[in-house]
Write an enzyme that holds these catalytic residues in place. Sequence first.
Site, PDB file in Angstrom:
ATOM      1  CG  ASP A   1      20.808  -1.325  35.864  1.00 39.35           C
ATOM      2  OD1 ASP A   1      21.439  -0.266  35.772  1.00 39.35           O
ATOM      3  OD2 ASP A   1      20.967  -2.133  36.800  1.00 39.35           O
TER       4      ASP A   1
ATOM      5  CG  ASP B   1      27.145  -1.717  37.469  1.00 37.94           C
ATOM      6  OD1 ASP B   1      28.104  -2.460  37.231  1.00 37.94           O
ATOM      7  OD2 ASP B   1      27.158  -0.494  37.224  1.00 37.94           O
TER       8      ASP B   1
END
Length: 238
Positions: free
Chosen positions: A28, A30
């Site tokens: 991922d 953020d």
Amino acid sequence: MPNTTAQPDTTTQPDTAAVLVGRALLLDMDGTLVNSDAVVERLWREWATEQGLDPDEALKVVHGRQGWATMAALLPERPMERNHAENAVMLARETADVAGVVPIPGAPEFLAAVARVPHALVTSADEALARARMGAAGLPLPLVRITAESVGASKPDPEGFLKGAAELGFAPAECVAFEDSEAGLAAARAAGCLTVGIGPRAAGLSPDLAVPDLDALDVAVTPDGHVRLSRRRSAAAV
């Protein structure tokens, strides 16, 4: 034939003492590689206020999802066409606003350590936003990227992680997913990946391994190409 499925090392205790072993990594962005909380909270608080919503409650839903999915969760009676239209505006604003976007501690060193390990970015951001935030944080973009344009469903749907694993040429069970949010961890689990939870949002969500940031993670690549992940002994509790 050796078992190449990603697995916890059962000689250790679960969670903070866990050792995860896999063949590929699904990352991922953020909250995992990039700390973009300042801009996310700034823009989404403004949007929530405009909709007459409690900004604090709205922020509990924002992390991990595509913007239109956040809007649909918060305003379920609203036409989806409006959500997609407003999300396009939000993405443009987020892409232009990188004030306060910085790397998660240890992210540059982590990406250098896994440069030769098969890995992919699996993010709810679109390509432009991913480039803007990774660039603002001074981080290299992985060659394989699953962005908002790549999927038809937002996290917590597992589509992004399934596509990331397929692009890398591995089964999801051979992959370790790195996430910070409830939606992201749910998506990774549904895909069949082991999970590393990064930061305080992930700490209470029972990832297979929890660390406060990437500086707290030890990465070792074995001669047969497996990647071994564990928590540094000196790392503070999440």
